[in-house]
Design an enzyme around this catalytic site. Structure first.
Site, PDB file in Angstrom:
ATOM      1  N   LYS A  35     -16.585  22.314-139.807  1.00 29.73           N
ATOM      2  CA  LYS A  35     -15.399  21.572-140.265  1.00 29.73           C
ATOM      3  C   LYS A  35     -15.798  20.489-141.271  1.00 29.73           C
ATOM      4  O   LYS A  35     -15.113  20.271-142.283  1.00 29.73           O
ATOM      5  CB  LYS A  35     -14.682  20.912-139.076  1.00 29.73           C
ATOM      6  N   GLY A 265      27.679  12.998-110.664  1.00 25.20           N
ATOM      7  CA  GLY A 265      28.664  13.360-109.647  1.00 25.20           C
ATOM      8  C   GLY A 265      30.004  13.539-110.315  1.00 25.20           C
ATOM      9  O   GLY A 265      30.073  13.793-111.516  1.00 25.20           O
ATOM     10  N   CYS A 268      33.598  17.346-112.037  1.00 27.27           N
ATOM     11  CA  CYS A 268      33.310  18.463-112.953  1.00 27.27           C
ATOM     12  C   CYS A 268      31.849  18.905-112.967  1.00 27.27           C
ATOM     13  O   CYS A 268      31.563  20.083-112.780  1.00 27.27           O
ATOM     14  CB  CYS A 268      33.739  18.087-114.366  1.00 27.27           C
ATOM     15  N   LYS A 271      30.470  20.900-109.838  1.00 26.45           N
ATOM     16  CA  LYS A 271      31.159  22.180-109.580  1.00 26.45           C
ATOM     17  C   LYS A 271      30.900  23.182-110.696  1.00 26.45           C
ATOM     18  O   LYS A 271      30.738  24.380-110.448  1.00 26.45           O
ATOM     19  CB  LYS A 271      32.656  21.914-109.351  1.00 26.45           C
TER      20      LYS A 271
END
Ligand SMILES: NC(=O)c1ccc[n+]([C@@H]2O[C@H](COP(=O)([O-])OP(=O)(O)OC[C@H]3O[C@@H](n4cnc5c(N)ncnc54)[C@H](O)[C@@H]3O)[C@@H](O)[C@H]2O)c1
Length: 437
Positions: A35, A265, A268, A271
């Site tokens: 390198k 929580g 919406c 679920k």
């Protein structure tokens, strides 16, 4: 400025080439002779757009050289960037052997240095590595002290391979992590780029930032691919769906929902995640990220509960019960779950929420409370004062503006646990715990 860069890999080579192109004198250091020879011959040691030209131009101009001799490089430098690899071990832990060797070499060379040097680590390393590994190695081998004798800084790199030069010049942000102003004043002008936002932060914050970014990117890729798998199973074009998703820069592509705090929580999120993952199971589609969202949220609730129960305090007042301020919707509100658990553990609980009135709860909201916190009526108090008089431990559960100035009204023997970081200035409080800060 005279600069050394340890590690001529993707990050180090791009950093060296770009800083040389900015007009600095740069020495690249690497144990790999191939390198080093490649760079000194004016070529890039890897494939990366634009780097070949930058190296050729700056080697030709005498601003960029490379060497395996770390002592000579340190002796000739004011600032040393460390860009060595920090790979994974087979068990996933962080392998610091290259970083340790580089710091040992720099420390040995620093012993002979008669000028103030700043060591800047760009390698990705976990919080605490600077204080526990880098500084002790530099101090032990140099016989000098971090601070008065040499500066240290964490400056994470956000470039992406294939567009590395472009990203180096127009980064999404610049992070300078240091605890001393002299070091910040040296590093900042070197790394500042155009309009890129700059954050000057403590060392450990700078160490953590890169992990947060990369975890987020990884999460985004897996999220998008999980959406893609279920969309395809519905025979839908996932790109069309995500194009609609991207339109929303208020809630979706935004800072919304990204501040650590209480579990999610409400009526919406829980679920809808359940419905989608249930459907995926029915269709035999494996969605590990989305499936684990609910479990992660529950683990978070357990964490919050344990923070409260860790205090053996019987009289507890919950301030804010609904899942967010400004609503009386209690369906799947995390604080309802917490209240239930605290009562189960024998705590004497009172609850104050300006929007929650038992007579006004109807429909699904009322059914939820009847099923989960049937005796809510006996727990609710009408005003903040009554709640404050009862609780020796106050648990703040949503961001009602009424709680912002709690520090002014809480007594010296009361402990406050803030789940949502609503208290604007907790300093005057004798007992304050933030859930995640
Ligand atoms: N590659 C990326 O896109 C990228 C982006 C941002 C951050 N990072 C982080 O930057 C760091 C470097 O990544 P990379 O991809 O450039 O690594 P790399 O493996 O390409 O290069 C590391 C180089 O360090 C050299 N090296 C090893 N020990 C040395 C020593 N004692 N002294 C001097 N050089 C030494 C190696 O020979 C090699 O050339 C890592 O911590 C990585 O996580 C990488």
């Amino acid at each position: 400025m005279d600069i050394s860069i340890f590690g001529m890999g993707y990050v180090g080579t791009v950093t060296a080439a770009c800083l040389a192109d900015d007009g600095h004198t740069v020495i690249g250091v690497d144990p790999n002779e191939f390198k080093i020879d490649t760079i000194n011959n004016g070529q890039a040691p890897m494939v990366e757009s634009g780097v070949d030209e930058l190296i050729a131009r700056n080697v030709q101009a005498g601003r960029l050289t490379a060497t395996t001799d770390s002592a000579a490089a340190v002796a000739a430098s004011d600032v040393i960037f460390v860009c060595v690899g920090t790979p994974s071990r087979p068990n996933g832990s962080l392998d610091l052997q290259f970083l340790e060797r580089a710091c040992t070499n720099i420390g040995v060379a620093l012993q002979k240095a008669d000028h103030h040097v700043v060591v800047v680590v760009r390698s990705t390393m976990l919080p605490g590595t600077m204080n526990d590994v880098v500084i002790p190695l530099l101090e032990t081998h140099s016989n000098k002290r971090s601070g008065p004798d040499f500066g240290v800084c964490v400056n994470p790199e956000f470039l992406r391979e294939a567009t590395a030069v472009q990203d180096f010049r127009c980064p999404p942000k610049i992070v300078v992590g240091s605890n001393d102003q002299q070091t910040i004043d040296v590093v900042r002008p070197l790394v500042e780029r155009g309009d890129a936002p700059l954050a000057v932060v403590p060392l450990e914050i700078a160490e953590m930032v890169k992990y947060v970014d990369n975890s987020w990117h990884a999460l985004k890729v897996t999220f998008a691919n999980e959406i893609g798998r279920i969309a395809k199973s519905f025979d839908l074009d996932s790109h069309q769906i995500m194009d609609v998703f991207f339109l929303d820069d208020k809630l979706n592509i935004s800072t919304s929902y990204l501040t650590p705090g209480m579990a999610f929580g409400g009526s919406c999120l829980p679920k809808d995640v359940r419905a989608l993952t249930h459907k995926a199971r029915e269709m035999d589609i494996d969605l590990p990220v989305l499936h684990s969202v609910t479990a992660s949220n529950q683990a978070h609730l357990n964490w919050a509960r344990d923070q409260v129960l860790a205090h053996d305090i019987e009289k507890v007042s919950i301030l804010g019960l609904s899942f967010k301020a400004g609503t009386d919707d209690l369906r799947e509100a995390p604080m309802v779950d917490l209240a239930e658990q605290l009562i189960g553990k024998g705590r004497d609980v009172r609850i104050y929420d300006e929007h929650v009135h038992i007579q006004r709860l109807t429909g699904a909201n009322q059914s939820y409370i009847n099923a989960h916190l049937a005796h809510l009526e006996r727990l609710l108090v009408d005003d903040l004062d009554t709640a404050l008089k009862h609780g020796e431990l106050l648990v703040v559960g949503n961001k009602s503006p009424a709680f912002a100035d709690l520090a002014q009204v809480v007594g010296p023997n009361q402990l406050v646990i803030d789940m949502v970081r609503v208290i604007s200035d907790p300093a005057p409080l004798a007992g304050y715990e933030g859930l995640l800060w």
